[in-house]
Design an enzyme around this catalytic site. Structure first.
Site, short mmCIF file in Angstrom:
data_model
loop_
_atom_site.label_atom_id
_atom_site.label_comp_id
_atom_site.label_asym_id
_atom_site.label_seq_id
_atom_site.Cartn_x
_atom_site.Cartn_y
_atom_site.Cartn_z
N HIS B 153 97.04 5.76 10.51
CA HIS B 153 97.73 4.40 11.12
C HIS B 153 98.00 4.75 12.34
O HIS B 153 98.20 6.18 12.70
CB HIS B 153 99.01 3.68 10.14
CG HIS B 153 99.91 4.95 10.21
ND1 HIS B 153 100.18 5.72 9.17
CD2 HIS B 153 101.05 5.09 11.00
CE1 HIS B 153 101.33 6.67 9.68
NE2 HIS B 153 101.79 6.31 10.69
N HIS B 198 101.96 1.24 5.53
CA HIS B 198 101.44 1.01 6.78
C HIS B 198 99.89 1.21 7.22
O HIS B 198 99.58 2.26 6.87
CB HIS B 198 102.41 1.02 7.84
CG HIS B 198 103.00 2.65 8.06
ND1 HIS B 198 102.60 3.41 6.97
CD2 HIS B 198 103.49 3.21 8.89
CE1 HIS B 198 103.29 4.51 7.46
NE2 HIS B 198 103.70 4.52 8.45
N HIS B 213 102.38 6.89 18.00
CA HIS B 213 101.65 8.04 17.65
C HIS B 213 100.60 7.51 16.78
O HIS B 213 100.55 6.29 16.28
CB HIS B 213 102.64 8.90 16.63
CG HIS B 213 103.17 8.05 15.56
ND1 HIS B 213 104.25 7.61 15.42
CD2 HIS B 213 102.45 7.91 14.23
CE1 HIS B 213 104.36 7.09 14.08
NE2 HIS B 213 103.63 7.28 13.38
N HIS B 245 110.64 10.16 5.96
CA HIS B 245 111.10 8.75 6.52
C HIS B 245 111.80 7.93 5.53
O HIS B 245 111.31 8.11 4.24
CB HIS B 245 109.64 8.02 6.88
CG HIS B 245 109.21 8.56 8.16
ND1 HIS B 245 109.71 8.37 9.32
CD2 HIS B 245 107.67 8.79 8.45
CE1 HIS B 245 108.77 9.06 10.41
NE2 HIS B 245 107.78 9.24 9.70
N TYR B 254 106.14 15.42 13.29
CA TYR B 254 105.49 14.84 14.70
C TYR B 254 105.42 15.89 15.73
O TYR B 254 106.38 16.75 15.84
CB TYR B 254 106.49 13.77 14.85
CG TYR B 254 106.70 12.51 14.30
CD1 TYR B 254 105.72 11.47 14.63
CD2 TYR B 254 107.55 12.12 13.30
CE1 TYR B 254 105.64 10.05 14.04
CE2 TYR B 254 107.29 11.00 12.73
CZ TYR B 254 106.48 10.12 13.29
OH TYR B 254 106.63 8.85 12.32
N GLU B 264 101.24 12.52 14.40
CA GLU B 264 102.15 12.57 13.13
C GLU B 264 101.21 13.19 11.89
O GLU B 264 99.85 12.69 11.92
CB GLU B 264 102.68 11.23 12.52
CG GLU B 264 103.42 11.47 11.31
CD GLU B 264 103.76 10.26 10.52
OE1 GLU B 264 103.11 9.21 10.71
OE2 GLU B 264 104.78 10.30 10.05
#
Lengths: 306, 306, 306, 306
Positions: B153, B198, B213, B245, B254, B264
């Site tokens: 993503h 996501h 990112h 997260h 990251y 990431e």
């Protein structure tokens, strides 16, 4: 949204011989959570990270096996559309009223060609995953046993294999992800309605309507080790594992509930899209297909169903 | 099949200042695989478990940032349907001919309200994941670096936040999975076109069209440790991690590529269905939402984009 | 047997401001097990895989910090031999009668040059690790929190660094495993009495007798993630982590108990033998030495002790 | 320092039938590193995290099996002391000159009562672990295969079991950590010279001097999965695993080298001190003792040695 139609295995109802022993197995050892009981003596269970009220129903019985497996569809319209698809395929359907299973909406029931009873439904009460929907923790404290995340799939043995395959892929829109073939003959078909390597799988058999196993997802390979430890500590009959599957790459362990129903807990290592190539395993390599490390079938694995 | 329309992030094209350094970063350190180059000097990369020819294109440039992000749709019909949706939303589209990116079919291009260029395409050459489709091993030997599985993503910063959100959810059928809100104001929206937590995410910003990112999936939390080790060994600028997260539960780290594009790598711990509740994080808890363990934002995380 | 003399850190006694809060922290969140209390109000705790009655004593107090750290020696003879060594080094000793700590034999107490009180003892009641010694399971069910295996080491700040180092390596037979040096000056010394990368470690300081942290061993990096999750869920002040140490390669996370005593839980990734080379970290690289991934010291890490 | 006398298994010399195949197995698949060869055709290998020049010597031969196993002692004085102990026990010793194995100091050789040849030595050239001793990374890049950390132990089958046990515990100062007993009869003895659950182990047998397996340490359970995958990919004969041992709690997988010598790779989950209780497994539970999950012995495991 891109996910439509049949979304996921919503629940399975398994027959068990002794409810107390079964609850000890499924709740204390595997780690499902009891959410309700009904006046038929059925007990409703869910894995912690499922939102819906239940994903496993234990039904008191004098024999083991699967009563039915149910899929949740996205909308009421999907429900009637698939009801129509099933009828058009030449299979009778019947409607089971909302509330027959507590918290579950109206279900469309049919027997698929391989002999298993399936239900579709569009509604089930959501009880949440034990976490708030605002600022949730990644997991709730107090989980038990193998800490399964969700009911994931069933593997089923049945006859009328070709017709059953046609039914699932054409009438119900499932996608073939992986298969075992012997020459031109498909021996096993792994089918998805999502992006999982399988939401249901079928093995060609002479018997109709058999359950091979009901499977629950763990979060990691370390969870498979912990499951194996609990299986031994609690004197649960192990079939095989920890190991990896060739098919789906899953990291897995197999064992039996007190009634003889086979369970799997596994960690997933695969995903598919509609344009993913079908992966084929050949019958001469069936050992590696199923148990990637040993490359040998366990005799019971092919023979014992419930 | 249940997956239709927009299937997945197919690739992103990033601008890099020094191709040799960038290839060392993306191929030797992260572990992507080079599959082609073109006469614009662009280099095509993929993660090992992707079937398609490329998922990351590095474009030589004098500034960093994202040139565009592209989504694969299921069919040609989906492509024209979304082209029409985009136009009906009042956004211009243009068609980029097949082959402009090697191996990629015709693309429909548009600039979304938050200022980022997106492409949709229905065809891309499949080169496979380095494993046969018959009797495949679970992974190919010779993987490098962090051994990412797939491009997963992008997180993007942009303005016109509400309109952009409306565009993605209405014209492109994305589903909101998680969000950060400050009272009535949505600060961040995590959007899926599949069952992932996501496929793209947006953060409200005053600037248009910024890349926060590009993210690559690893197979486990142990992979995140290994990534952290490589980051330090190879003197790669770390931003933060390993950590988890709150949003999506991802296990993450990251860092920056040599051009200052943020990367990431993460292991996933979540999944959604169309009926999953939206998870909301509140602005007063934004630290925990983003970095679950420290509960504190890293200053650069909110400020630096490319 | 090859292990003689001083065997291991046997326990540490920490001062805590509020016993109830502290027990919630150490028992529910970290997961130690209460084994006894005494009439001084002290509470005795152990990690699950320790055989001895306790490895952590919480002492009610109006200030935080470490009362003393104690090492178990192999035999009574070792106890008297080390008592003599300590005296010969010019340090006073005193004998604390058996039973002053419940279940603990006579202790030889002294204050090391860096200002910390240490005890040696040869006997402590063994209560077992919750598993039978015949056909034991690999772990007992019902573990809580972070499920630490054992109290592992303390890191201490103190003055008289050179003399303290000489005392530990010459009088007490500890082995230097790793160090931080600034030119000719040793800033940190990691010392083992076994095959662990450290059983105790010292950091050069102007203050005498400070506790930096007490550390507990976990079984894996996955345990460090779980610890981080619990730290955030339970609103425990995190210092830093999950990360890896350069020194010792440990996989670690740091946090504070309710009294402000720093705790570490970590998974070990190293071992030493008497002929292992000493590993040296240079002061210009102290960030990476301590926090391998970020390569940056957290300010509190160097400043806060108790 | 607390570690004295015999420190660790320093190396084993295995006979192999085909050196090229064997090197492919040990270097490409297991992942040891070749460090030297000699004019007898022997090839010297080490695991990456060992400091010494070699820990496995492959000797070209027309039969499989173990030529000898060697232990490193802390000092020259220890060497002569143990030489004397062995002689006093009534066992002949002979001195093998320094350099007979390249980089190895003078060795004291003897045949233990169970029929295996052992060497003790005080010196071996240190070539390092591929990392600097100043500011070392946690691991070197470019590791291969299963990425073993160190040669860990051998399990040996032999006769004269009681005398052999007495010899190891009395003359060589090993400590019994775990055992299998059948009534009064000890069937298996796990022995340590350090804090490991075993540095060598013996199984009662009618045959003299048999090798059951040589074992290499991995860093985690995830490494055991990767090992299993490689075993299958490379068509290496698997015996059993991944699984856990009851004895020592090790997380393990067994397989065979091309000559039929059994190998284990495992992750450790245990440690001992001189005052740790001896753990006893009963013969009626031998399945669980050895393979904790299945609780069933694999037939070959008890029968096949080399």
């Amino acid at each position: 949204m891109a996910m439509t139609g049949i979304l996921r295995p919503g629940h399975t109802q398994l027959r068990v011989l002794d409810m107390e022993e079964s609850l000890n197995h499924y709740c204390e050892n595997i780690g499902l959570i009891e959410t309700d009981r009904d006046d038929q003596g059925r007990v409703y269970l869910k894995c912690w990270d499922e939102q819906d009220k239940f994903s496993l129903v234990l039904e008191p019985s004098d024999r083991s096996g699967m009563d039915h497996m149910a899929f949740k569809v996205a909308t009421e319209q999907d429900l009637w559309r698939y009801e129509s698809n099933v009828k058009n395929f030449g299979i009778e359907t019947k409607r089971i009223p909302a509330g027959e299973l507590k918290g579950c909406g109206e279900r469309v029931r049919f027997v698929a060609p391989a002999g298993h009873t399936f239900d579709l439904y569009a509604e089930k009460e959501q009880v949440g995953n034990g976490l708030p929907t605002t600022n949730p923790a990644p997991w709730p404290r107090g989980l038990k046993g193998m800490e399964p995340i969700r009911f994931d799939h069933c593997l089923l043995y049945g006859n009328n294999f070709e017709e059953n395959f046609k039914f699932f892929t054409e009438a119900l829109d499932f996608q073939l992800t992986e298969q075992i073939v012997d020459g031109e003959t498909q021996l096993a078909a792994f089918l998805t309605c999502s992006t999982k390597a399988h939401d249901v799988a079928f093995i060609r058999s002479e018997k109709s309507g058999q359950l091979h196993h009901a499977s629950f997802l763990l979060s990691s390979w370390e969870g498979v080790l912990k499951a194996g430890d609990i299986i031994s500590m609690e004197d649960i009959p192990l079939e095989t594992g920890p190991t990896r599957h060739g098919l789906t790459r899953g990291q897995t362990i197999y064992f039996f509930d007190p009634s003889g129903n086979r369970n799997e807990v596994f960690a997933e290592d695969s995903y598919v899209y509609p344009d993913s190539p079908v992966l084929t395993w050949t019958a001469d390599n069936i050992g590696q297909a199923i148990f990637y490390h040993s490359r040998q079938l366990v005799e019971s694995f092919m023979g014992v169903t419930s």
